[in-house]
Design an enzyme around this catalytic site. Sequence first.
Site, short mmCIF file in Angstrom:
data_model
loop_
_atom_site.label_atom_id
_atom_site.label_comp_id
_atom_site.label_asym_id
_atom_site.label_seq_id
_atom_site.Cartn_x
_atom_site.Cartn_y
_atom_site.Cartn_z
N LYS A 150 0.84 -1.20 0.00
CA LYS A 150 0.00 0.00 0.00
C LYS A 150 0.88 1.26 0.00
O LYS A 150 0.63 2.21 -0.73
CB LYS A 150 -0.95 0.00 1.20
CG LYS A 150 -2.07 -1.04 1.06
CD LYS A 150 -2.90 -1.23 2.32
CE LYS A 150 -3.88 -2.38 2.13
NZ LYS A 150 -4.69 -2.69 3.31
N GLN A 167 -4.85 -1.67 9.55
CA GLN A 167 -4.76 -2.98 8.91
C GLN A 167 -5.35 -4.07 9.83
O GLN A 167 -5.04 -4.13 11.02
CB GLN A 167 -3.29 -3.29 8.58
CG GLN A 167 -3.08 -4.55 7.75
CD GLN A 167 -3.66 -4.48 6.34
OE1 GLN A 167 -3.80 -3.39 5.77
NE2 GLN A 167 -4.01 -5.61 5.78
N ASP A 172 -11.08 2.61 3.70
CA ASP A 172 -11.33 1.17 3.59
C ASP A 172 -12.81 0.88 3.34
O ASP A 172 -13.16 -0.22 2.92
CB ASP A 172 -10.94 0.47 4.90
CG ASP A 172 -9.59 -0.23 4.81
OD1 ASP A 172 -9.21 -0.62 3.70
OD2 ASP A 172 -8.95 -0.39 5.86
N1 GUN Z 1 -6.97 -6.99 5.90
C1 GUN Z 1 -7.25 -7.68 4.78
N2 GUN Z 1 -7.78 -6.86 3.83
C2 GUN Z 1 -7.82 -5.63 4.38
C3 GUN Z 1 -8.24 -4.36 3.90
O1 GUN Z 1 -8.72 -4.20 2.77
N3 GUN Z 1 -8.10 -3.33 4.76
C4 GUN Z 1 -7.61 -3.47 6.01
N4 GUN Z 1 -7.54 -2.40 6.81
N5 GUN Z 1 -7.21 -4.64 6.50
C5 GUN Z 1 -7.31 -5.70 5.67
#
Ligand code: GUN
Length: 294
Positions: free
Chosen positions: A52, A96, A119
Amino acid sequence: MTLIDGKAVSEQVKKEIAEEVEKIVAAGGKRPHLAAVLVGHDGGSETYVANKVKACEVCGFKSTLIRYEENVTEEELLACVRRLNEDADVDGFIVQLPLPKHISEQKVIETIDYRKDVDGFHPINVGRMSIGLPCYISATPNGIMELLRRYNIETQGKKCVILGRSNIVGKPMAMLMMQKSYPGDATVTVCHSRSKTLREECREADIIIAAMGQPEFVTADMVKEGAVVIDVGTTRVPDATRKSGFRLKGDVKFDEVAPKCSYITPVPGGVGPMTIVSLMKNTLLAGKHAVYGD
Ligand code: GUN
């Protein structure tokens, strides 16, 4: 059969975002800023967050990574979320997941200001999405919608079977595919581990979106000739020939299913690369205050 190249589409979208960012900055606007909060040292989460941050660079965004050890308290993490809510320089942020067991993920998500929730996990964004209002749409479903759009895949009136009912993929995907717009307008059926007629439903589907996290679950006998198959599975299986020691396996038995399909996504290189790009698109929207204004 057309292979849906998520990697190529994701590179193209990132290029488009970077161009727009440079235009914004050249016109005296603010460079979008994404913050990511990472708790602990889970291998998968480390990789996702690193990717990311890398994607932010490619898009011309500012990014900030905030790390906590596994033993951070819930209150410390909530205080961090509140600080990011108040920080005018941060346009959007993510925490996350998964989080350690002693921290309530739901509490953390609900503490995030929904206007910075890139998100799309906050109940306000989920609710707005389900009734078709402007909002942040979560990354995986939004990435799949982008692939359907870019490949001009017909969805109106089609029978779409979604395998899996998770909050992150299955449920939002169902909402989006039934929405009165393109891509969408489909007749949606959601199947899950308790569904008695799952195989029969799949056999009648024009579009199958497999998101149950069971490697190679969808076999050729479950797929209609000419179907569109979107594989969301990313299970890590041991592979001694790889440097990482594992490889990713999708929910679809690709080799036998692909010849029957009109379109199919590979794993890796299908839906995966699109998820991060969706986050980048949301961050651009956040930077522009395009969803909720100022
Ligand atoms: N864990 C797995 N996929 C995601 C996501 O799209 N966002 C976040 N914050 N955690 C994740």
